[in-house]
Scaffold this motif. Structure first.
Motif, short mmCIF file in Angstrom:
data_model
loop_
_atom_site.label_atom_id
_atom_site.label_comp_id
_atom_site.label_asym_id
_atom_site.label_seq_id
_atom_site.Cartn_x
_atom_site.Cartn_y
_atom_site.Cartn_z
N ILE A 317 0.85 -1.20 0.00
CA ILE A 317 0.00 0.00 0.00
C ILE A 317 0.88 1.25 0.00
O ILE A 317 0.64 2.20 -0.74
CB ILE A 317 -0.93 -0.01 1.23
N LEU A 318 1.94 1.23 0.81
CA LEU A 318 2.81 2.40 0.92
C LEU A 318 3.58 2.63 -0.38
O LEU A 318 3.79 3.78 -0.80
CB LEU A 318 3.78 2.24 2.09
N GLU A 319 3.98 1.53 -1.02
CA GLU A 319 4.72 1.67 -2.29
C GLU A 319 3.84 2.30 -3.36
O GLU A 319 4.30 3.09 -4.17
CB GLU A 319 5.22 0.30 -2.76
N LYS A 320 2.56 1.94 -3.33
CA LYS A 320 1.63 2.48 -4.34
C LYS A 320 1.17 3.89 -4.01
O LYS A 320 0.61 4.57 -4.87
CB LYS A 320 0.39 1.57 -4.43
N ALA A 321 1.39 4.30 -2.76
CA ALA A 321 0.87 5.61 -2.34
C ALA A 321 1.53 6.72 -3.14
O ALA A 321 2.72 6.68 -3.41
CB ALA A 321 1.14 5.82 -0.85
N ASN A 322 0.72 7.70 -3.47
CA ASN A 322 1.24 8.81 -4.25
C ASN A 322 1.77 9.90 -3.31
O ASN A 322 1.33 11.03 -3.32
CB ASN A 322 0.10 9.35 -5.14
N VAL A 323 2.76 9.51 -2.49
CA VAL A 323 3.26 10.41 -1.46
C VAL A 323 4.77 10.25 -1.41
O VAL A 323 5.29 9.15 -1.55
CB VAL A 323 2.70 10.01 -0.06
N LYS A 324 5.47 11.35 -1.21
CA LYS A 324 6.92 11.25 -1.05
C LYS A 324 7.22 11.14 0.44
O LYS A 324 7.11 12.11 1.18
CB LYS A 324 7.58 12.49 -1.67
N PHE A 325 7.60 9.94 0.89
CA PHE A 325 7.93 9.75 2.30
C PHE A 325 9.38 10.13 2.55
O PHE A 325 10.23 9.98 1.67
CB PHE A 325 7.72 8.28 2.71
N GLU A 326 9.64 10.57 3.76
CA GLU A 326 11.00 10.93 4.12
C GLU A 326 11.85 9.66 4.26
O GLU A 326 13.00 9.61 3.84
CB GLU A 326 10.97 11.71 5.44
N TYR A 327 11.25 8.63 4.88
CA TYR A 327 11.99 7.39 5.12
C TYR A 327 11.63 6.34 4.08
O TYR A 327 10.50 6.30 3.60
CB TYR A 327 11.68 6.85 6.52
#
Ligand code: 4AD
Ligand code: MG
Length: 464
Positions: A317-327
């Motif tokens: 889910i996180l990989e597909k998320a359209n968000v730039k994570f810091e970590y």
């Protein structure tokens, strides 16, 4: 005999009766020949208005000089109020000033909005504000509810030691405990004090978790829980970490990870329900001034079924998320707060239980799954906070446990008492730890855990 303001506002005393209250003045207002004093005693959210008129013998010498913060005892008739919004007030026959405020302008908690940062600087006076008195009543309801919940379900409250020789979580964030006599001990070659034998000949620490001890009692008495202070020497400056916090740790024999996920959900809902039922006024305040909509959010929670998701699927889910994570998001790395909050706030939009984490990022005691890659671990994540509880099924098979201990460089001899449980009548057993301050933070919407504990302990914060 004096009355709590709560008992008066709840209608436990008829109007027309003479009552006595004791408390602290929150606000004053003077009109011609009258003073209106709002007095609080902490028993409930509201204070009660006292009407004092010039017929009182100390009216001009004392009453008109009263100021926010002064302590008073008031006797008078309980009456229906003519004023808007107030339905009861006291027509004073006598106002006794117990304690003056030295210099009214210097009183730190004026009747206005202060920042949370400022209030932390006056932690000894902040309980006199609406926010902190409401927080404290909610905290009390939740603490009592913890005991009610487990007591009603046959759990025994277990007192685990504060001073310990083991590092349960293996994270190394321990506070050392030493005997003061050590300071008189000879120095080492380098001139340092030799602390290796602090506690009467043993290295000791403040506990980071009562779990290992709780396991021994669960494996005899079936269902136990701890509720006490816990210490972590984490030098973190976040909204959710304290160096001293309170933790609740149920531990259950003959129980697996799914049982714990169900227990965690039921337990959280019970606490929330108790607060909604018993602290309506306090919650109304938080709802209006701290976290708009928090009451609605809690009411929804009671009907929600928590979502369960495997760590591996959470990564997808996180990989597909359209968000730039810091970590980075990668197998074998722990979820960071930003990931946890994305999952629970943006994706599922409700509390979730993440299960089956990679073995290498979790402590030695967790049970290895059949895939030999993951352990039977769970974290409960909630919107606004992230991780609120963490638990696991424990490794009950001696061979597996010894292997994991080796991998974590733990001395088998030191943990013999713990491994003995697997030698003598071992059983599957499971438990979790709930951070009490994170629970309160979630319920009240006070986003910093420093503001939900009376005297926070964080790096550099030890004055009070
Ligand atoms: O996830 P943790 O480290 O788990 C344990 O200690 C296990 N031994 C619990 C168990 O299985 N019996 O901590 C449990 C919870 C966290 O989910 C978090 O809510 C809280 O304790 N917590 C803290 N709260 C405030 N400040 C800190 N520094 C915290 N560290 C953990
Ligand atoms: Mg954890």
């Amino acid at each position: 005999q004096s009355h709590s303001i709560k008992s008066l506002l709840n209608g436990q005393v008829d109007t027309g009766q003479t009552v006595e209250i004791k408390g602290w003045i929150r606000t004053t207002r003077d009109a011609k020949g009258f003073s209106f004093l709002v007095v609080h005693d902490g028993s409930c959210f509201d204070g009660i208005q006292v009407v004092a008129d010039e017929s009182l013998p100390n009216y001009s010498t004392e009453v008109i000089k009263l100021f926010t913060g002064c302590s008073v005892i008031v006797t008078g008739e309980l009456t229906e109020s003519g004023g808007k919004g107030q339905n009861l007030e006291i027509k004073a026959d006598k106002v006794t000033v117990v304690g003056w405020v030295e210099n009214p302008d210097s009183y730190p908690v004026q009747p206005k909005r202060h920042t949370m940062e400022f209030l932390r600087e006056v932690a000894h006076l902040r309980p006199r504000t609406n926010t902190f008195s409401a927080m404290m009543r909610v905290r009390n309801t939740m603490a009592q509810a913890v005991h009610q919940y487990f007591n009603q379900r046959g759990y025994l409250w277990l007192h685990t030691p504060i001073i310990t020789a083991s590092d349960c979580e293996g994270a190394g964030d321990l506070f050392r405990v030493s005997n003061l006599d050590l300071l008189n001990l000879p120095k080492t070659d380098k001139g340092d004090i030799d602390f290796s034998e602090d506690f009467f000949g043993k290295e000791t620490y403040l506990t980071v978790s009562g779990q290992l001890n709780a396991e021994t009692y669960a494996c005899a008495l079936s269902k136990v829980y701890t509720f006490g202070p816990t210490f972590r020497a984490e030098n973190s400056h976040t909204q959710r970490h304290l160096a001293e916090f309170w933790m609740i740790e149920p531990e259950v024999a003959f129980a697996d990870l799914n049982d714990m996920a169900a227990l965690a959900e039921d337990f959280l809902k019970y606490l929330v329900k108790q607060v909604l039922d018993n602290n309506a006024d306090d919650m109304q305040f938080f709802n209006q001034f701290v976290d708009k909509g928090c009451v609605q959010r809690l009411e929804t929670l009671l009907d929600d079924k928590f979502e369960q998701v495997n760590y591996a699927d959470a990564l997808k889910i996180l990989e597909k998320a359209n968000v730039k994570f810091e970590y980075p998001v990668k197998w074998g790395l722990d979820l960071q707060t930003e990931h946890e909050r994305y999952l629970t706030e943006k994706h599922f939009k409700k509390p979730i239980v993440v299960k089956n984490y990679p073995e290498e990022i979790k402590p030695f005691y967790m049970r290895l799954n059949d895939d030999k890659k993951t352990v039977a671990a769970m974290d409960v994540l909630v919107p606004g906070v992230g991780e609120i509880m963490g638990g696991s099924q424990r490794e009950e098979r001696l061979e597996y446990l010894l292997n994991r201990m080796k991998a974590h460089n733990l001395d088998e001899a030191e943990y013999k008492w713990y491994t003995d449980l697997r030698r003598y009548g071992t059983v599957p057993h499971s438990g979790f730890g709930a951070g009490f301050e994170r629970l309160i933070s979630y319920v009240t919407g006070l986003s910093n855990v420093r503001d939900v504990i009376p005297f926070p302990r964080t790096p550099g914060n030890i004055k009070f």
